[in-house]
Scaffold this active site. Sequence first.
Site, PDB file in Angstrom:
ATOM      1  N   TYR A 146       0.819  -1.210   0.000  1.00 24.02           N
ATOM      2  CA  TYR A 146       0.000   0.000   0.000  1.00 24.02           C
ATOM      3  C   TYR A 146       0.855   1.263   0.000  1.00 24.02           C
ATOM      4  O   TYR A 146       0.343   2.358  -0.240  1.00 24.02           O
ATOM      5  CB  TYR A 146      -0.960   0.018   1.205  1.00 24.02           C
ATOM      6  CG  TYR A 146      -2.017  -1.078   1.183  1.00 24.02           C
ATOM      7  CD1 TYR A 146      -1.975  -2.105   0.241  1.00 24.02           C
ATOM      8  CD2 TYR A 146      -3.056  -1.097   2.089  1.00 24.02           C
ATOM      9  CE1 TYR A 146      -2.925  -3.110   0.217  1.00 24.02           C
ATOM     10  CE2 TYR A 146      -4.022  -2.100   2.073  1.00 24.02           C
ATOM     11  CZ  TYR A 146      -3.940  -3.104   1.131  1.00 24.02           C
ATOM     12  OH  TYR A 146      -4.893  -4.100   1.118  1.00 24.02           O
ATOM     13  N   LYS A 195       3.694 -15.324   2.950  1.00 23.93           N
ATOM     14  CA  LYS A 195       3.631 -16.151   1.738  1.00 23.93           C
ATOM     15  C   LYS A 195       5.076 -16.486   1.381  1.00 23.93           C
ATOM     16  O   LYS A 195       5.584 -16.179   0.296  1.00 23.93           O
ATOM     17  CB  LYS A 195       2.903 -15.369   0.624  1.00 23.93           C
ATOM     18  CG  LYS A 195       2.603 -16.173  -0.625  1.00 23.93           C
ATOM     19  CD  LYS A 195       1.542 -17.252  -0.436  1.00 23.93           C
ATOM     20  CE  LYS A 195       1.399 -18.084  -1.714  1.00 23.93           C
ATOM     21  NZ  LYS A 195       0.536 -19.265  -1.534  1.00 23.93           N
ATOM     22  N   ASP A 227      -2.704 -18.137   2.468  1.00 22.98           N
ATOM     23  CA  ASP A 227      -3.862 -18.830   1.886  1.00 22.98           C
ATOM     24  C   ASP A 227      -4.414 -19.856   2.877  1.00 22.98           C
ATOM     25  O   ASP A 227      -5.624 -19.989   3.068  1.00 22.98           O
ATOM     26  CB  ASP A 227      -3.521 -19.462   0.520  1.00 22.98           C
ATOM     27  CG  ASP A 227      -2.179 -20.166   0.488  1.00 22.98           C
ATOM     28  OD1 ASP A 227      -1.430 -20.110   1.497  1.00 22.98           O
ATOM     29  OD2 ASP A 227      -1.869 -20.796  -0.539  1.00 22.98           O
ATOM     30  N   ASP A 251      -5.183  -6.551   5.959  1.00 20.29           N
ATOM     31  CA  ASP A 251      -6.400  -5.883   5.480  1.00 20.29           C
ATOM     32  C   ASP A 251      -7.447  -6.941   5.116  1.00 20.29           C
ATOM     33  O   ASP A 251      -8.608  -6.875   5.531  1.00 20.29           O
ATOM     34  CB  ASP A 251      -6.033  -5.024   4.261  1.00 20.29           C
ATOM     35  CG  ASP A 251      -7.187  -4.162   3.782  1.00 20.29           C
ATOM     36  OD1 ASP A 251      -8.119  -3.908   4.563  1.00 20.29           O
ATOM     37  OD2 ASP A 251      -7.139  -3.737   2.603  1.00 20.29           O
ATOM     38  N   ASP A 255     -10.987  -8.359   7.480  1.00 21.23           N
ATOM     39  CA  ASP A 255     -12.391  -8.371   7.034  1.00 21.23           C
ATOM     40  C   ASP A 255     -12.985  -9.770   7.205  1.00 21.23           C
ATOM     41  O   ASP A 255     -14.134  -9.928   7.623  1.00 21.23           O
ATOM     42  CB  ASP A 255     -12.506  -7.965   5.551  1.00 21.23           C
ATOM     43  CG  ASP A 255     -12.706  -6.456   5.375  1.00 21.23           C
ATOM     44  OD1 ASP A 255     -12.188  -5.693   6.223  1.00 21.23           O
ATOM     45  OD2 ASP A 255     -13.359  -6.050   4.401  1.00 21.23           O
TER      46      ASP A 255
END
Length: 360
Positions: A146, A195, A227, A251, A255
């Site tokens: 970001y 990852k 994942d 992020d 959620d």
Amino acid sequence: MDAKIGLIRGDGIGPEIVTEAKKVLDRVCAKYGHTFHYEELLLGGASIDAYGVPLTDETIEAAKTCDAVLMGSIGGDAKTSPWYKLEPSKRPEAGLLGIRKALGLFANLRPAKLYMELRDACPLHDRVIPNGFDLIIVRELTGGLYFGERKTFTENGKVTAIDTLKYNEDEIRRIAIRAFDIAEKRRKKVTSVDKANVLDSSRLWRKIVEEVSHDYPDVTLENMLVDNCAMQLVKDPGQFDVVLTENMFGDILSDEASMITGSIGMLSSASLNETKFGLYEPSGGSAPDIAGTGKANPIATILSAAMMLRFSLDLEKEADAVEAAVQQVMTEGYRTFDIMSDGCNKVSTSEMGDAIAERV
Ligand code: IPM
Ligand code: MG
């Protein structure tokens, strides 16, 4: 105590949910004899409407004079709002990223716990959560994708876009230390999410987090691929205590974590720097579709205000009182529409704020 609190009401449901959180803080002040001075700050769409930009130097400077900032939410409907006709760096979200960076708010804490009373609003099967769950996501907030270089350009006649995911060891170390410090006061487990089977930034992340873990012999470190983590959150969320991860993974996973608590309207968040200062905001967005309808759930903002009392103002028992009041309205069956279930008492945004404030 006397404290100065910045209020960013923001866009969409932001003003409504901040009003309810302030109502609860007013009650805390009256009951415990504190005085909070509020300064209204503009950010996001509201700042664009007033000044043409989503974040001004004045907002940054004013925020720095506050002990903490409480925020609603920013942004509008990307299809219809004129804010999204502006170039990306002038849109509401850029203001939020900008203030996080300007204030050095690298540590984003997002607790997600299941109130057993909201069992019906949780989409997971009983066998998955026999004992509920209580986890906290520690999200790195000022680095990674970001904030990396990005551009859109033409290459070999094709429009091409690039974003950069960059972390240095210091950025990883300081957020890892935060996560381990928090784990020491909880169930003493850190799950670091990366990852590392693909990304160099994740391999560095894993190496530094493992180094930091040596200073916390009583905390267990587990590494998990992102994942797999997305899957484990719906398979067995009770396994998590502290989930430590980089900006974009955090992020997305936060959620997901919010949804299994029943509603994104329940998830609070604190964004902290190296000092006591913090920016406190619900994890959810500005939900422009329900703005002004009385449907917004103010609980995430009220719980964010409780975190503010605890972390920035050292008002532990006041924070406990707010959290207990939220628990009590849940037990008594008060529900905004997002968490409504049969037999409960459906209330509006302001009625929920009143009910919580009365119980502080
Ligand atoms: C959040 C939001 C923001 C983020 C957006 C609005 C820039 O999704 O706080 O999770 O991605 O950090
Ligand atoms: Mg988000």
